[in-house]
Scaffold this motif. Structure first.
Motif, PDB file in Angstrom:
ATOM      1  N   ASP A 253       0.991  -1.273  -0.103  1.00 12.92           N
ATOM      2  CA  ASP A 253      -0.038  -0.061  -0.223  1.00 12.92           C
ATOM      3  C   ASP A 253       0.851   1.273   0.090  1.00 12.92           C
ATOM      4  O   ASP A 253       2.007   1.311   0.696  1.00 12.92           O
ATOM      5  CB  ASP A 253      -1.038  -0.071   1.279  1.00 12.92           C
ATOM      6  CG  ASP A 253      -1.980   1.060   1.278  1.00 12.92           C
ATOM      7  OD1 ASP A 253      -1.798   2.330   1.584  1.00 12.92           O
ATOM      8  OD2 ASP A 253      -3.259   0.606   0.690  1.00 12.92           O
ATOM      9  N   VAL A 254       0.562   2.144  -0.654  1.00 15.42           N
ATOM     10  CA  VAL A 254       1.347   3.450  -0.763  1.00 15.42           C
ATOM     11  C   VAL A 254       1.503   4.214   0.416  1.00 15.42           C
ATOM     12  O   VAL A 254       2.393   5.094   0.681  1.00 15.42           O
ATOM     13  CB  VAL A 254       0.504   4.611  -1.922  1.00 15.42           C
ATOM     14  CG1 VAL A 254      -0.579   5.074  -1.461  1.00 15.42           C
ATOM     15  CG2 VAL A 254       1.683   5.557  -2.354  1.00 15.42           C
ATOM     16  N   SER A 255       0.619   3.918   1.494  1.00 16.12           N
ATOM     17  CA  SER A 255       0.831   4.379   2.707  1.00 16.12           C
ATOM     18  C   SER A 255       2.162   4.016   3.580  1.00 16.12           C
ATOM     19  O   SER A 255       2.827   4.887   4.284  1.00 16.12           O
ATOM     20  CB  SER A 255      -0.128   3.935   3.654  1.00 16.12           C
ATOM     21  OG  SER A 255      -0.238   2.527   3.852  1.00 16.12           O
ATOM     22  N   VAL A 256       2.884   3.283   2.761  1.00 18.71           N
ATOM     23  CA  VAL A 256       4.336   2.636   3.328  1.00 18.71           C
ATOM     24  C   VAL A 256       5.080   3.767   3.169  1.00 18.71           C
ATOM     25  O   VAL A 256       6.070   3.749   3.897  1.00 18.71           O
ATOM     26  CB  VAL A 256       4.524   1.493   2.703  1.00 18.71           C
ATOM     27  CG1 VAL A 256       5.024   1.639   1.268  1.00 18.71           C
ATOM     28  CG2 VAL A 256       5.689   0.658   3.605  1.00 18.71           C
ATOM     29  N   VAL A 257       4.999   4.617   2.044  1.00 23.07           N
ATOM     30  CA  VAL A 257       5.978   5.510   1.887  1.00 23.07           C
ATOM     31  C   VAL A 257       6.028   6.541   3.043  1.00 23.07           C
ATOM     32  O   VAL A 257       7.319   6.928   3.411  1.00 23.07           O
ATOM     33  CB  VAL A 257       5.402   6.568   0.657  1.00 23.07           C
ATOM     34  CG1 VAL A 257       6.466   7.747   0.579  1.00 23.07           C
ATOM     35  CG2 VAL A 257       5.669   5.692  -0.639  1.00 23.07           C
ATOM     36  N   ASP A 258       4.937   6.872   3.855  1.00 19.00           N
ATOM     37  CA  ASP A 258       4.951   7.814   4.981  1.00 19.00           C
ATOM     38  C   ASP A 258       5.693   7.009   6.073  1.00 19.00           C
ATOM     39  O   ASP A 258       6.567   7.712   6.943  1.00 19.00           O
ATOM     40  CB  ASP A 258       3.644   8.418   5.398  1.00 19.00           C
ATOM     41  CG  ASP A 258       2.858   9.119   4.528  1.00 19.00           C
ATOM     42  OD1 ASP A 258       3.669   9.834   3.752  1.00 19.00           O
ATOM     43  OD2 ASP A 258       1.721   9.275   4.501  1.00 19.00           O
ATOM     44  N   VAL A 260       8.074   4.751   5.769  1.00 19.08           N
ATOM     45  CA  VAL A 260       9.591   4.596   5.553  1.00 19.08           C
ATOM     46  C   VAL A 260       9.995   6.133   5.792  1.00 19.08           C
ATOM     47  O   VAL A 260      11.057   6.035   6.135  1.00 19.08           O
ATOM     48  CB  VAL A 260       9.826   4.231   3.956  1.00 19.08           C
ATOM     49  CG1 VAL A 260      11.070   4.582   3.914  1.00 19.08           C
ATOM     50  CG2 VAL A 260       9.402   2.740   3.947  1.00 19.08           C
ATOM     51  N   ARG A 261       9.282   7.069   5.359  1.00 15.14           N
ATOM     52  CA  ARG A 261       9.861   8.620   5.703  1.00 15.14           C
ATOM     53  C   ARG A 261      10.471   8.767   6.982  1.00 15.14           C
ATOM     54  O   ARG A 261      11.162   9.365   7.461  1.00 15.14           O
ATOM     55  CB  ARG A 261       9.234   9.611   5.012  1.00 15.14           C
ATOM     56  CG  ARG A 261       9.130   9.774   3.408  1.00 15.14           C
ATOM     57  CD  ARG A 261       8.034  10.705   3.243  1.00 15.14           C
ATOM     58  NE  ARG A 261       7.740  10.720   1.555  1.00 15.14           N
ATOM     59  CZ  ARG A 261       6.862  11.559   0.818  1.00 15.14           C
ATOM     60  NH1 ARG A 261       5.922  11.918   1.729  1.00 15.14           N
ATOM     61  NH2 ARG A 261       7.007  11.823  -0.332  1.00 15.14           N
ATOM     62  N   ALA A 262       9.479   8.194   8.059  1.00 18.49           N
ATOM     63  CA  ALA A 262       9.509   8.318   9.467  1.00 18.49           C
ATOM     64  C   ALA A 262      10.699   7.543  10.013  1.00 18.49           C
ATOM     65  O   ALA A 262      11.223   7.950  10.781  1.00 18.49           O
ATOM     66  CB  ALA A 262       8.079   7.943   9.900  1.00 18.49           C
ATOM     67  N   ASP A 297      11.185  14.179  -0.130  1.00 21.79           N
ATOM     68  CA  ASP A 297      10.820  14.718   1.172  1.00 21.79           C
ATOM     69  C   ASP A 297      11.938  15.363   2.030  1.00 21.79           C
ATOM     70  O   ASP A 297      11.889  16.156   2.629  1.00 21.79           O
ATOM     71  CB  ASP A 297      10.086  13.488   2.130  1.00 21.79           C
ATOM     72  CG  ASP A 297       9.947  13.772   3.326  1.00 21.79           C
ATOM     73  OD1 ASP A 297       9.145  14.524   3.708  1.00 21.79           O
ATOM     74  OD2 ASP A 297      10.471  13.229   4.281  1.00 21.79           O
ATOM     75  N   LEU A 298      13.200  14.492   1.689  1.00 22.56           N
ATOM     76  CA  LEU A 298      14.539  15.304   2.157  1.00 22.56           C
ATOM     77  C   LEU A 298      14.818  16.427   1.884  1.00 22.56           C
ATOM     78  O   LEU A 298      15.219  17.237   2.538  1.00 22.56           O
ATOM     79  CB  LEU A 298      15.627  14.175   2.080  1.00 22.56           C
ATOM     80  CG  LEU A 298      15.631  12.949   2.806  1.00 22.56           C
ATOM     81  CD1 LEU A 298      16.655  11.886   2.212  1.00 22.56           C
ATOM     82  CD2 LEU A 298      15.663  13.081   4.111  1.00 22.56           C
TER      83      LEU A 298
END
Length: 420
Positions: A253-258, A260-262, A297-298
């Motif tokens: 699910d694309v929610s994994v991106v957030d 991983v960012r965290a 994001d970085l």
């Protein structure tokens, strides 16, 4: 040295080469306090001397102030100057030494370098070995200056008489053997003019490998590690290994991106490095074999000027296990460095590249200064210099930026300590 009192005083109109002018080396040393420099030159001013050179250093509260001045004219005047300087020094509980001679320092040899030595700790033994090798290579150490005392000890040698790139080769092996980092940079204005810094992301700007963070959420860490190992053995090139690893992420699910960012952890000193460079007028970018979902994001969070990476394809809210667009590989990183430099209006000779893996080698070689950061042996051997301490901001010392300048740049904008 010759005694200036035995040399006939100059008369108006005499044409004398500066190297033949009688001079006095006035050295003042003792406990540091405000007003010493002003007091010395106020004392010397009464004798109409000209200043040829000044050096001052303060170490653990003790000052050594050296002033090279022209010898005063007139019979007996030098003796009077000597007596006055000694009396002044005694009045402030300092010691004075005055040496007569001719001219200034001898001309410096061709081939000038800044040799930066980083140690944690920096031992007397390793310092002696580096100094001996500089001498053995035909170099002369003209000045030594401490750049930092923490988190590492960093000192800079100004060296003349040795070709910089030959000197770099001589010092590299000794540095590795002694467990210190040594960088040799040609002297000149271009050192301060390096206005673009581009770094790798995974295991350089951050402590993590982003693909492994995604793999942990997909439950395929072992499979990703196996593909990575195959690539390291040369069984797969970067593009093949990238596609093989990304395919294992299909369905996430694309929610994994957030998430991983965290989970991304910046390397110690990364924020300080970027903030200092930005406040000093540098432009900063990142290139990565990872993913734009993280690098974008970085870029936003850290105020970077440039960022480029591969892009994970997302369809209907899920990762497809594919990447879209051009692949950022070893050659791609070098091409992006050139592109960033062109956009920034900076020649490649004034760029700095930082990386840790073989995938960064083309970029490190293309830059004006390539820095291997906690890198694999093959990268350390190929780069211009290496940093093997876990603090990314130590790269600033290779640019001649002191810890004091870093702290000033780190101060809140508008405060007394801020540079801008």
């Amino acid at each position: 040295m010759n005694d200036a009192s035995q040399i006939s005083p100059l008369t108006p109109g005499d044409a004398v080469h500066p190297a033949d002018v009688p001079t006095l080396l006035v050295k003042i040393f003792g406990k540091d306090r405000p007003g010493i420099t002003a007091g010395l030159f106020d004392t010397l001013a009464a004798y109409g001397v000209d200043v040829v050179d000044i050096e001052q250093v303060v170490t653990r509260g003790r000052i050594v102030l050296c002033a090279l001045v022209t010898a005063p004219q007139g019979r007996g005047v030098e003796g009077e100057l000597r007596a006055t300087v000694h009396s002044w020094a005694e009045s402030i509980r300092m010691e004075a030494e005055i040496i007569s001679g001719i001219g200034d320092n001898r001309p410096r040899g061709e081939g000038r370098s800044h040799v930066t030595v980083l140690g944690k700790p920096l031992t007397a033994e390793s310092t002696a070995a580096i100094a001996a090798l500089i001498t053995g290579a035909g170099g002369n150490i003209d000045r030594i200056f401490r750049l930092a005392k923490y988190p590492v000890t960093a000192v800079e040698f100004a060296v003349s008489g040795a070709e910089p790139y030959a000197l770099r080769s001589v010092l590299a092996l000794e540095a590795a053997a002694r467990g210190v980092d040594v960088a040799v940079v040609p002297a000149g204005l271009q050192r301060r003019a390096q206005r673009l810094v581009v770094m790798d992301v995974d295991s350089t700007m951050i402590q993590d490998e982003v693909i492994e963070l995604f793999a942990a959420h997909a439950g395929c860490e072992a499979e990703v590690a196996e593909v990575t190992a195959a690539a390291m053995r040369g069984e797969l090139d970067f593009e093949q290994s990238l596609h093989a690893r990304v395919s294992l992420l299909a369905g996430l699910d694309v929610s994994v991106v957030d998430k991983v960012r965290a989970e991304v952890r910046l390397t110690p000193g990364a924020r300080t490095l970027i903030r200092t460079l930005k406040r000093l007028g540098y432009q900063v970018g990142v290139v990565s074999g990872g993913f734009t979902q993280v690098t974008d994001d970085l870029k936003e969070r850290l105020g970077l000027d440039f960022a480029a990476a591969n892009t994970l394809e997302v369809v209907d809210g899920r990762l497809t296990g594919k990447v879209v667009g051009p692949i950022v590989d070893r050659a791609g990183k070098a091409a992006l460095l050139r592109s960033f430099a062109a956009q920034a209006g900076v020649p490649l000779s004034q760029t700095v590249a930082i990386g840790d893996g073989a995938n960064d080698l083309d970029m490190l070689n293309a830059a004006g200064l390539g820095v291997a950061f906690n890198a694999k042996p093959v990268v350390r051997e190929a780069a211009d210099t290496a940093v093997n301490v876990p603090f990314l901001d130590t790269v600033l010392y290779l640019l001649g930026i002191t810890r004091e300048e870093i702290e000033a740049a780190d101060a809140p904008e508008g405060s007394q300590g801020a540079l801008f």
